[in-house]
Design a protein around this motif. Sequence first.
Motif, PDB file in Angstrom:
ATOM      1  N   THR A 104       0.888  -1.231   0.027  1.00 55.76           N
ATOM      2  CA  THR A 104       0.009   0.153   0.009  1.00 55.76           C
ATOM      3  C   THR A 104       0.922   1.461  -0.003  1.00 55.76           C
ATOM      4  O   THR A 104       2.185   1.185   0.655  1.00 55.76           O
ATOM      5  N   LYS A 105       0.258   2.514  -0.536  1.00 54.15           N
ATOM      6  CA  LYS A 105       1.018   3.473  -0.450  1.00 54.15           C
ATOM      7  C   LYS A 105       0.444   4.449   0.550  1.00 54.15           C
ATOM      8  O   LYS A 105       1.127   5.593   0.594  1.00 54.15           O
ATOM      9  N   ILE A 106      -0.116   4.010   1.386  1.00 51.76           N
ATOM     10  CA  ILE A 106      -0.794   4.700   2.472  1.00 51.76           C
ATOM     11  C   ILE A 106       0.252   5.345   3.535  1.00 51.76           C
ATOM     12  O   ILE A 106       0.387   6.530   3.901  1.00 51.76           O
ATOM     13  N   PHE A 107       1.360   4.482   3.828  1.00 54.17           N
ATOM     14  CA  PHE A 107       2.366   4.793   4.889  1.00 54.17           C
ATOM     15  C   PHE A 107       3.641   5.067   4.618  1.00 54.17           C
ATOM     16  O   PHE A 107       4.057   4.946   3.559  1.00 54.17           O
ATOM     17  N   ARG A 108       3.901   6.207   5.189  1.00 55.04           N
ATOM     18  CA  ARG A 108       5.360   6.737   5.144  1.00 55.04           C
ATOM     19  C   ARG A 108       6.311   5.831   6.024  1.00 55.04           C
ATOM     20  O   ARG A 108       7.323   5.817   5.813  1.00 55.04           O
ATOM     21  N   GLU A 109       5.646   5.740   7.296  1.00 55.44           N
ATOM     22  CA  GLU A 109       6.315   4.831   8.206  1.00 55.44           C
ATOM     23  C   GLU A 109       5.291   3.611   8.708  1.00 55.44           C
ATOM     24  O   GLU A 109       4.499   4.126   9.300  1.00 55.44           O
ATOM     25  N   ASN A 156      -4.259   8.453  13.383  1.00 52.26           N
ATOM     26  CA  ASN A 156      -3.442   8.873  12.551  1.00 52.26           C
ATOM     27  C   ASN A 156      -2.480   7.888  12.470  1.00 52.26           C
ATOM     28  O   ASN A 156      -2.243   7.027  11.604  1.00 52.26           O
ATOM     29  N   SER A 157      -1.299   7.985  13.277  1.00 51.19           N
ATOM     30  CA  SER A 157      -0.130   6.943  13.614  1.00 51.19           C
ATOM     31  C   SER A 157       0.283   6.980  15.020  1.00 51.19           C
ATOM     32  O   SER A 157       1.289   8.029  15.039  1.00 51.19           O
ATOM     33  N   PRO A 158      -0.124   6.499  16.047  1.00 48.87           N
ATOM     34  CA  PRO A 158       0.198   6.531  17.264  1.00 48.87           C
ATOM     35  C   PRO A 158       1.880   6.279  17.245  1.00 48.87           C
ATOM     36  O   PRO A 158       2.538   5.433  16.821  1.00 48.87           O
ATOM     37  N   TYR A 180       2.715  11.368  11.492  1.00 50.89           N
ATOM     38  CA  TYR A 180       3.953  11.047  10.969  1.00 50.89           C
ATOM     39  C   TYR A 180       4.076  10.082   9.926  1.00 50.89           C
ATOM     40  O   TYR A 180       4.642   9.729   9.121  1.00 50.89           O
ATOM     41  N   GLY A 181       3.260   8.816  10.458  1.00 46.26           N
ATOM     42  CA  GLY A 181       3.349   7.451   9.682  1.00 46.26           C
ATOM     43  C   GLY A 181       2.570   7.463   8.417  1.00 46.26           C
ATOM     44  O   GLY A 181       2.842   6.483   7.607  1.00 46.26           O
ATOM     45  N   LEU A 182       1.678   8.463   8.208  1.00 48.10           N
ATOM     46  CA  LEU A 182       0.753   8.345   6.917  1.00 48.10           C
ATOM     47  C   LEU A 182       1.734   9.367   6.032  1.00 48.10           C
ATOM     48  O   LEU A 182       2.336  10.392   6.092  1.00 48.10           O
ATOM     49  N   GLU A 183       1.746   8.667   4.595  1.00 45.56           N
ATOM     50  CA  GLU A 183       2.451   9.151   3.479  1.00 45.56           C
ATOM     51  C   GLU A 183       1.476  10.652   3.210  1.00 45.56           C
ATOM     52  O   GLU A 183       0.409  10.708   3.126  1.00 45.56           O
ATOM     53  N   GLY A 184       2.092  12.001   3.317  1.00 45.61           N
ATOM     54  CA  GLY A 184       1.690  13.215   3.091  1.00 45.61           C
ATOM     55  C   GLY A 184       1.274  13.859   4.331  1.00 45.61           C
ATOM     56  O   GLY A 184       0.744  14.969   4.454  1.00 45.61           O
ATOM     57  N   ASP A 186      -0.496  15.300   7.218  1.00 48.10           N
ATOM     58  CA  ASP A 186      -1.767  16.111   7.629  1.00 48.10           C
ATOM     59  C   ASP A 186      -2.561  15.992   6.268  1.00 48.10           C
ATOM     60  O   ASP A 186      -3.895  15.975   6.397  1.00 48.10           O
ATOM     61  N   ALA A 187      -2.060  15.979   5.313  1.00 48.66           N
ATOM     62  CA  ALA A 187      -2.748  16.123   3.819  1.00 48.66           C
ATOM     63  C   ALA A 187      -3.217  14.466   3.318  1.00 48.66           C
ATOM     64  O   ALA A 187      -3.707  14.426   2.145  1.00 48.66           O
ATOM     65  N   SER A 188      -2.905  13.533   4.116  1.00 47.37           N
ATOM     66  CA  SER A 188      -3.154  12.083   3.614  1.00 47.37           C
ATOM     67  C   SER A 188      -4.589  11.880   3.599  1.00 47.37           C
ATOM     68  O   SER A 188      -5.240  12.237   4.292  1.00 47.37           O
ATOM     69  N   PRO A 189      -5.051  11.491   2.208  1.00 50.19           N
ATOM     70  CA  PRO A 189      -6.433  11.187   2.238  1.00 50.19           C
ATOM     71  C   PRO A 189      -6.855   9.916   3.085  1.00 50.19           C
ATOM     72  O   PRO A 189      -8.174   9.850   3.460  1.00 50.19           O
ATOM     73  N   ALA A 190      -5.890   9.407   3.776  1.00 50.57           N
ATOM     74  CA  ALA A 190      -6.109   8.161   4.847  1.00 50.57           C
ATOM     75  C   ALA A 190      -6.430   8.728   6.145  1.00 50.57           C
ATOM     76  O   ALA A 190      -6.937   8.034   7.100  1.00 50.57           O
ATOM     77  N   LYS A 191      -6.157   9.998   6.361  1.00 47.02           N
ATOM     78  CA  LYS A 191      -6.102  10.624   7.759  1.00 47.02           C
ATOM     79  C   LYS A 191      -7.731  10.973   7.876  1.00 47.02           C
ATOM     80  O   LYS A 191      -8.149  11.791   7.346  1.00 47.02           O
TER      81      LYS A 191
END
Length: 343
Positions: A104-109, A156-158, A180-184, A186-191
């Motif tokens: 998935t491309k949801i996560f940055r971390e 979001n990402s504890p 921080y764990g989400l790609e993007g 605050d702008a992440s569409p998964a947030k």
Amino acid sequence: MTTRRAVLGAGAALLASSQAFAAPTYPKIGRIRRLSPELDAIIDANAPIEQIADGIKWAEGPTWVWEGKYLLFSDVPGNVMHRWDAKSGKTDFLRPSGYDGPPTKIFREAGTNGAIISLAGELLAADCGNRGIAKIDLATKKKTILAGTYKGKKFNSPNDLVEVRDGPLRGSLYFTDPPYGLEGGDASPAKEMPFNGVYLLRPNGEVALVDDKLSFPNGVGLSPDGKRLYVAISDPKRPVIMAYDLGVDGLPTSSKVFFDASDLLKAGGPGLPDGMKVDVKGRLFASGPGGILILTPEAKLLGVIETGGPAANCTFGEDGKTLFITSNHVVAKVRTKTSGLAW
């Protein structure tokens, strides 16, 4: 002649045996910057900072496992939790540590971040990839999500957590939830959350909101009496540590800026306010620009443990007087004269 050879052989075997069990030596890094004579009672400014592990993308979440006498820490973007001890060095403990679903491309971390050993001896972790607070069985590695939503919305990402040690709230957890764990971010569409929050997870599973007005809440700590909560804000525009006075219900009655790290950041210190631990005297060992900041309960900066790079978090381990530090791609340790609150 035979006797002499036997003696020499026995001596060589004894020497080889002693060498096999000799404590390893580690590269020395950084320095300790002494800003006040008060530091001398806490740590020797000449104490060596030893690098015990490297090759990590971003090291976080150090926690000492008392019964097993080993350190756990996470590589958050690498999605792995490592184990370290002096004999075996760095090995994998849990891979993947966080998200284990399809690509998935949801996560940055996607890995675990902050972690603690609870009063019950359980491993608890802020699980970025599973967007919740997780309990992980140390033996089986089985994971249970203790909390994953607030009012029907996913976290979001504890990022980090701390446990209440005494009183009616014993066993409750304070934790932070930045993006921080989400790609993007605050702008992440998964947030799903409209804010980045600080929460209180009670033993019965109830989640209460502590603060929804912080930009990037990160590390958390509690005073020895459990009446003050500290929250680090990893915001380059407002790099501060907040302090909350807590009521009997565990929620804030007041809040204030405890320490402003803006000047340290302007001076070029690497890093931002991040993870922290509290010692038995209520002093903070807190990540900040420059390294690990050593602060009194009155917010006086006594010194900085400088690793040479941004410090993410720290924990006390071994006999309670070794501070382990996760710093960018390395993990280091340094001896102190004080013990961590958990000890």
